[in-house]
Design a protein around this motif. Structure first.
Motif, short mmCIF file in Angstrom:
data_model
loop_
_atom_site.label_atom_id
_atom_site.label_comp_id
_atom_site.label_asym_id
_atom_site.label_seq_id
_atom_site.Cartn_x
_atom_site.Cartn_y
_atom_site.Cartn_z
N HIS A 46 48.22 45.78 53.94
CA HIS A 46 49.47 45.14 54.35
C HIS A 46 49.21 43.73 54.88
O HIS A 46 50.05 42.84 54.67
CB HIS A 46 50.16 45.99 55.42
N VAL A 47 48.09 43.52 55.54
CA VAL A 47 47.77 42.18 56.02
C VAL A 47 47.54 41.24 54.84
O VAL A 47 48.06 40.11 54.80
CB VAL A 47 46.52 42.20 56.93
N ILE A 48 46.79 41.69 53.84
CA ILE A 48 46.42 40.83 52.72
C ILE A 48 47.55 40.70 51.71
O ILE A 48 47.96 39.60 51.34
CB ILE A 48 45.15 41.38 52.02
N ALA A 49 48.07 41.85 51.24
CA ALA A 49 49.03 41.84 50.14
C ALA A 49 50.47 41.60 50.61
O ALA A 49 51.14 40.68 50.16
CB ALA A 49 48.94 43.15 49.37
N LEU A 50 50.95 42.44 51.53
CA LEU A 50 52.34 42.33 51.96
C LEU A 50 52.57 41.11 52.84
O LEU A 50 53.63 40.48 52.80
CB LEU A 50 52.76 43.59 52.70
N GLY A 51 51.57 40.75 53.65
CA GLY A 51 51.71 39.56 54.48
C GLY A 51 51.83 38.30 53.65
O GLY A 51 52.55 37.37 54.00
N SER A 52 51.14 38.27 52.52
CA SER A 52 51.20 37.08 51.67
C SER A 52 52.58 36.89 51.07
O SER A 52 52.98 35.76 50.73
CB SER A 52 50.16 37.19 50.55
#
Length: 473
Positions: A27-33
Motif C-alpha cells: 500500500h505504501v509503494i503501489a497505492l500511495g503512488s
C-alpha cells in the motif's frame, strides 16, 4: 517449490503478521503512488508542453489499470499463487517506470506509467489483500486495517520524497529511483507464504445457481474446451450471487460519491478565500484522520458486539453527512473540522471492504471476490470525477458536487439494507433467501459462498489456487 503451511483454519497471527507487513508495504509503494503521482503532473506539463487534459490522462489511465486489472490479478493468483503474482507485479511495475526514463511525449508516459506500471501495481494489490483474508478470520478487520493504513502513511512520505527527487535528479531520474522502489514488490511477494487450509477440502458442491452454471458449462466445454477453465480462473459465477452483486453495486455508488472530494476540495477552499498552501493541506489532514482511524476501526469492529455490516454502514453515513457539511463550512477552521471527521468516517468503513467481500464470497474465493470488487470501485472513481466537473460547469459553484456526493453515498447505504438479514435468519448467498441449513463459511454470522469442488478433486489453497486447476497437478 514454495514452502506450504498446512492448517485446519486461518491462524489469526503467527506468520500472518508478516503478511500484514507485506500488504502494508504494498500500500505504501503501489497505492500511495496513486495519490502522490500528482507531484509529477506540473513537471510533465512543463516538459512536454501539453494541455492539462492530455497530461491528466497519465494518472487516469494509471488508476484505471490498477483497479480494472484486478480480475486478471485474481485469475493469475488462482492459476499460480499470490506470492508469484505479487513478485511478478514488482518486476513489471519497475520495468514500466524504468522505461519511462526515456519518454519523449505524454503518450509514451500513458503507455509506460499508465498501462504497464498500473498493471504491475494491480498484480501487487489485490493478491496481497487476499492473503490477509487467508491468514486471518476473527482478527481479519484488525489485520486489514493495519495493512491498508499504509496508504495514509505514504501520503506524507512519497509526495515530499518525489518532490525532493525531482528537484535533485529531474523528473526522469526521479522515475528511475521510483522504479527501484517498486522492485521491492518482489520482497513483499516473497513474504506471502502460501497457506493450505484443510477446511477448504470439506466444502460442499454449490447448489442452485452454481449448478445451472455447471450445466451450461458442459455445453461450453463441448464447444470450447478452454472455456470452463477461463470461467473458473476469473470466478465469473461470483457475479451470479445476489448478495455479492448487491454489495458491489453499493460499493460502486459509495466510490462514486467519495471520489468527488479529491477533485473539488482544494478548489472549493480557494474559492472561499483560503490561501493556496493552506487549501492544499486539507487533503493531508484527511489522510492523517484516515491513517489513524483505519487500524483503530478494524480493531474495534473485531471486538464490539456489532455486525460488521452495521459498522460499515455507520462509516458510510458519516461520510455522507461530511459531504453535506462542506458547503456549509465558510471558514478554514470549519473545513479542517470537516476533514478530520471525513477521515474518521472514511477510515471506519475502508478496513471492512475486504472483510465484507470475504464474507460474501467465502474465504476460498476471496481472490476472485476482491478482483471484481475493485472493478466496481474503479468504475466509481472514473465516473465520479467527470460528474463533479459537469456539475461545476452547469452550476458555476462546487456546492452541488458535494451534495451529489452525499446523495450517491446515501444511496449506497440504502442498497446495503437489502443485505440486512431478517430476525433470526441468515441470507444464503446463492438464492438470496433465508436458508439456515445451507453449508457456509462462518464469518460474522453471514453465509459465505462456497468454493466449487469438482468430483474427485482435492482442493488445495495455495495463495488462492482454484480447484479447476488442481486436477492437472
Amino acid at each position: 517449490m514454495s514452502r506450504k503451511q498446512s492448517v485446519n483454519k486461518p491462524p489469526d497471527g503467527g506468520w500472518g503478521w508478516m503478511v500484514v507487513l507485506s500488504t502494508f508495504l504494498v500500500h505504501v509503494i503501489a497505492l500511495g503512488s496513486v495519490k502522490s503521482l500528482g507531484v509529477f503532473y506540473a513537471e510533465f506539463r512543463e516538459v512536454f508542453q501539453e494541455s492539462a487534459g492530455n497530461t491528466s490522462f497519465i494518472s487516469s489511465v494509471f488508476v484505471a489499470a490498477v483497479l480494472f486489472c484486478s480480475p486478471i490479478a485474481s485469475a493469475l493468483s488462482n492459476l499460480t499463487s499470490c506470492r508469484t503474482v505479487v513478485m511478478a507485479g514488482g518486476v513489471i511495475s519497475a520495468v514500466g517506470l524504468g522505461v519511462s526514463y526515456f519518454a519523449q511525449s505524454v503518450v509514451h508516459l500513458i503507455i509506460t506509467i499508465g498501462l504497464i506500471t498500473g498493471f504491475g501495481f494491480s498484480l501487487m494489490y489485490s493478491p496481497s489483500l487476499a492473503m490477509v483474508g487467508t491468514y486471518f478470520h476473527k482478527r481479519h478487520a484488525t489485520a486489514n486495517g493495519i495493512a491498508i493504513s499504509g496508504t495514509g502513511v505514504s501520503m506524507f512520505v512519497l509526495s515530499p520524497l518525489f518532490q525532493f527527487l525531482i528537484d535533485e535528479f529531474r523528473w526522469n531520474g526521479a522515475l528511475l529511483i521510483f522504479a527501484a522502489m517498486a522492485l521491492n514488490g518482489c520482497v513483499c511477494g516473497a513474504l506471502l507464504r502460501p497457506l493450505h487450509l484443510k477446511d477448504a477440502d470439506k466444502d460442499n458442491e454449490v447448489k442452485s445457481e452454481d449448478e445451472e452454471v455447471a450445466d451450461s458449462s458442459k455445453t461450453c466445454k463441448t464447444i470450447i474446451p478452454f472455456c470452463q477453465k477461463v470461467l473458473e480462473m476469473f470466478d465469473v459465477t461470483l457475479l451470479k450471487s445476489g448478495p455479492f452483486l448487491v454489495y458491489n453495486l453499493s460499493l460502486f455508488a459509495l466510490m462514486l460519491g467519495s471520489s468527488i472530494i479529491f477533485v473539488h476540495l482544494v478548489a472549493h477552499a480557494q474559492s472561499l478565500g483560503v490561501e493556496k498552501t493552506q487549501a492544499a493541506f486539507l487533503p493531508s489532514i484527511l489522510g492523517i484522520g484516515e491513517a489513524v482511524a483505519r487500524p483503530i476501526s478494524g480493531w474495534l469492529s473485531d471486538r464490539l458486539p456489532v455486525r460488521k455490516l452495521y459498522f460499515y454502514m455507520v462509516g458510510c453515513v458519516g461520510l455522507g453527512i461530511c459531504n453535506i457539511a462542506i458547503p456549509h463550512s465558510p471558514t478554514y477552521a470549519a473545513l479542517v473540522a470537516c476533514m478530520v471527521f471525513y477521515g474518521i468516517s472514511s477510515g471506519t468503513f475502508y478496513p471492512l471492504i475486504a472483510v465484507l467481500v470475504r464474507e460474501y464470497s467465502g474465504v476460498s474465493r476471496i481472490s476472485g471476490g476482491l478482483g471484481w470488487a475493485f472493478v466496481f470501485q474503479g468504475a466509481g472513481f472514473l465516473l465520479g470525477q467527470p460528474i463533479a466537473g459537469w456539475l461545476y460547469d452547469a452550476t458555476g459553484n462546487y456546492d452541488m458536487s458535494f451534495y451529489a456526493a452525499a446523495t450517491f453515498i446515501f444511496v449506497s447505504v440504502v442498497v446495503l439494507l437489502l443485505l440486512v438479514p431478517k430476525k433470526g435468519k441468515s441470507w444464503a448467498l446463492e438464492s438470496g433467501k433465508p436458508a439456515p441449513d445451507v453449508p457456509h463459511d462462518e464469518c460474522d454470522g453471514v453465509v459465505g459462498l462456497q468454493a466449487r469442488q469438482l468430483p474427485g478433486v482435492t482442493v488445495i489453497t495455495e495463495g488462492q489456487t482454484n480447484p479447476a486447476f488442481q486436477s492437472e497437478m
